[in-house]
Every structure is written in structure tokens, then in C-alpha cells.
Design a protein around this motif. Structure first.
Motif: not given
Length: 352
Positions: A122, A181, A183, A215, A225, A229, A231-232
């Protein structure tokens, strides 16, 4: 046919080994592509010469370096020179003089490479690092040395122009990726002045990019993260220090520091940009012939893309992936391959 003038600064440790490999692959890439040529000049700016001459970059060196189209850099650092002297004497001297304010570090799992994460597949990130100010601005000092009241200060410097331009660069990059996306990585809960400004400017710039999802994450939470996670996350923008740390974590999670590339970009192209592997001097394996050249090859691919040679960059990335997929792995990736055998395999993939 375009001919590019490229400067090579092998530097210290395994730097000369991987830069030699990178230049070999670059020459093969140019010869088999047919659309461009390369003229390479090497500079012996390293710690050995610093110890002999008292400087890393000679008088007029930066002016000479400025005439090149791009720079391929190996590593700097010696067990006989304090790290702050070598870093500020060579790498940061170039980065700051040439306003290479956008440091770009992609990370993803290459074919055939294992990640320490179960969710390693990911990982597909780009970390955008502010590269000119922040915590590495070089402001501060020491007083009353050696006394109980000795003081050392390190001042992080954030300017509106510096913060806005790196956020805008990150938004432009994120807008070109499929997920769109971005961050924001911050620590404005504890660093309540410069980093609060960092956050405010990010959301001001965000209004110009409504198609990019955004975000916000505190830097310590960002590390968890990335592990839990992956893939986020897609594109991350962070300050000089924070992104320096996060990008090493990203490379390790992608299999090894030996595969992580870096682009130090001057987006205005007023000065040449510099491309380098992430791994550093690696004294423990210097001279053993087992340094992983993949990070340098990937950095060369980023250099080709920056120069406008997108087809050659894509061909080189395919050759890298073909080589890792075939299991041609150096010891840092759990294999028995050497620098030379990996280089030969990538060259075969380019000519095959």
C-alpha cells in the motif's frame, strides 16, 4: 538531439561507488534512447580533500557548478570530520546557494522487494520537504562555551514566501497524481508561532486547489499512520527536519534506505537542481562492493524527468523494476548481489 552538461560530485563513503554506477547507467540510457547526450564533469569535493585543503568547495566552485544542467551527488560525511562541518561545507552549501527549496522523495515498494510491513504494497507516497529554511536555516549560536552557563540556541525560521512556495509546489504535485490527496504534516500544537503560520498558509493556498483533498496530521501521529495505515497517505508536505525524518522512515518501510531517491529542485530553474540517493556515506560497507545502487538509479530517473526526458526516465524505471523483480538484490535487501551485478542487470534491461 540535446546534449546535457551534468556535474557529478561523488563525495564520501559509498558515494563514489554508487555515482560511478549511476553514471554508467545514465550513459547507457542516453546511448539507447537516441534523443539526448550527456557530458559529465566530476568534482573531487569530499572530506579527504577538506582535510588536505581546508575547504569542500573551492573559491569559484559554486559559480562553476551553476553552469551545469543538473548535479548528481553521492554522499558527504567522514568519521574524521564533524558531521555539521561536512554537511554545511558541501551539501547544504549547494542546496542553499542554488535555492533548491523543494526536496522530493518518492517511496513505493519496488517489484520483488519485501517490506517490513504486512501492508507494504500500500506504500505509494511522495514526501515534499521544505529544503531552504525551517529547522535547518542555520540560525543560532553558542555562548559561554565550557562553562556551566553555556547556552546553545537553534532557531527555526519560517518566512511567508518560503512556506507558501513549498505548499504551492506540493499542491501542484498532488494535483497531478491519481488520488489528488495532500497531507499537511505539522507540529503546531507545540510550536505555536512558525508552525501555526505554516498551517495557516497551507489552508490559504488550498483554496486555489479545490480538486485536491487535504488533511492535517501532527508529525508524531504521521509516523504511526505511515506504519499502520499506509494506504491513507499519498503526498505529504513537511518542514525541513520533519520531512528529513519521515522520508528515512518511508525508505525503510519500502525495503531499505538503499532504494530511496531524492531530488533537490530549484523549480524556477534559475539554478541547477541536484539529485542524490537518500542513504548517506555508509562507512560500514564502503569499499566492499555491496552498496545498493538502486537509489542512485532512481535519482537519475528523477533527474531525467526534470530535464524533460520523460521517455528515458520511464525506460530507466522499467529497467530498475525488471532488475528488482528478478531478485537481483544487494545484502540490504536480503540478497547476495553486488553493486556491479545490479548495475550490469539494469544496463542489460535497458539494452534488451
Amino acid at each position: 538531439m540535446h546534449d546535457y552538461r551534468l556535474a557529478a560530485i561523488p563525495g564520501d563513503g559509498i558515494g563514489p561507488e554508487v555515482v560511478e554506477a549511476g553514471l554508467e547507467v545514465l550513459r547507457v540510457c542516453a546511448a539507447t534512447d537516441g534523443g539526448f547526450g550527456v557530458a559529465i564533469q566530476a568534482f573531487d569535493w569530499n572530506s579527504e580533500n577538506y582535510l588536505l585543503r581546508g575547504h569542500y568547495i573551492p573559491d569559484g566552485g559554486l559559480e562553476q557548478l551553476r553552469t551545469f544542467d543538473a548535479i548528481l551527488f553521492g554522499a558527504v560525511g567522514s568519521q574524521r570530520v564533524p558531521d555539521d562541518v561536512s554537511l554545511w561545507g558541501l551539501r547544504l552549501a549547494i542546496v542553499q546557494a542554488f535555492d533548491q527549496y523543494a526536496n522530493v522523495r518518492p517511496a513505493r515498494l519496488l517489484p520483488g522487494v519485501s517490506s517490513p510491513l504486512d501492508k507494504g504494497d500500500d506504500i505509494d507516497w511522495v514526501i515534499v520537504r521544505e529544503n531552504s529554511e525551517g529547522e535547518y536555516a542555520g540560525h543560532g549560536g553558542r555562548a559561554h562555551r565550557g562553562l556551566p552557563i553555556e547556552v546553545g540556541t537553534e532557531t527555526a525560521v519560517f518566512t511567508r514566501v518560503g512556506v507558501e512556495r513549498i505548499h504551492r509546489f506540493a499542491f501542484e504535485l498532488a494535483s497531478q497524481r491519481p488520488r489528488r490527496h495532500l497531507t499537511l504534516v505539522t507540529k503546531s500544537n507545540a510550536q505555536r508561532f512558525g508552525m501555526v503560520m505554516w498551517d495557516e498558509i497551507f489552508f490559504e493556498v488550498a483554496r486555489d486547489y479545490p480538486a485536491v483533498k487535504v488533511d492535517r496530521e501532527l508529525v508524531d501521529a504521521a509516523t504511526t499512520r505511515m506504519v499502520l495505515k499506509p494506504d491513507s497517505l499519498d503526498v505529504m508536505v513537511a518542514t525541513n527536519l520533519h520531512a528529513d525524518i519521515l522520508s528515512d522512515l518511508a525508505s525503510a518501510l519500502s525495503g531499505s534506505l538503499g532504494i530511496g531517491p531524492t531530488a533537490n529542485l530549484n523549480p524556477s530553474r534559475q539554478f541547477p537542481s541536484m539529485f542524490e540517493p537518500i542513504h548517506g556515506s555508509a562507512f560500514d560497507i564502503t569499499g566492499k562492493g555491496i552498496a545498493n545502487p538502486i537509489a542512485t538509479f532512481w535519482s537519475v530517473a528523477m533527474m531525467l524527468e526534470h530535464l524533460g526526458e520523460a521517455r528515458a526516465a520511464q525506460r530507466l524505471m522499467h529497467a530498475i523494476e525488471e532488475t528488482t523483480a528478478a531478485g537481483e538484490h544487494t545484502p540490504d535487501l536480503g540478497g547476495q548481489a553486488t553493486t556491479r551485478s545490479v548495475t550490469a542487470a539494469v544496463c542489460r534491461a535497458l539494452t534488451g
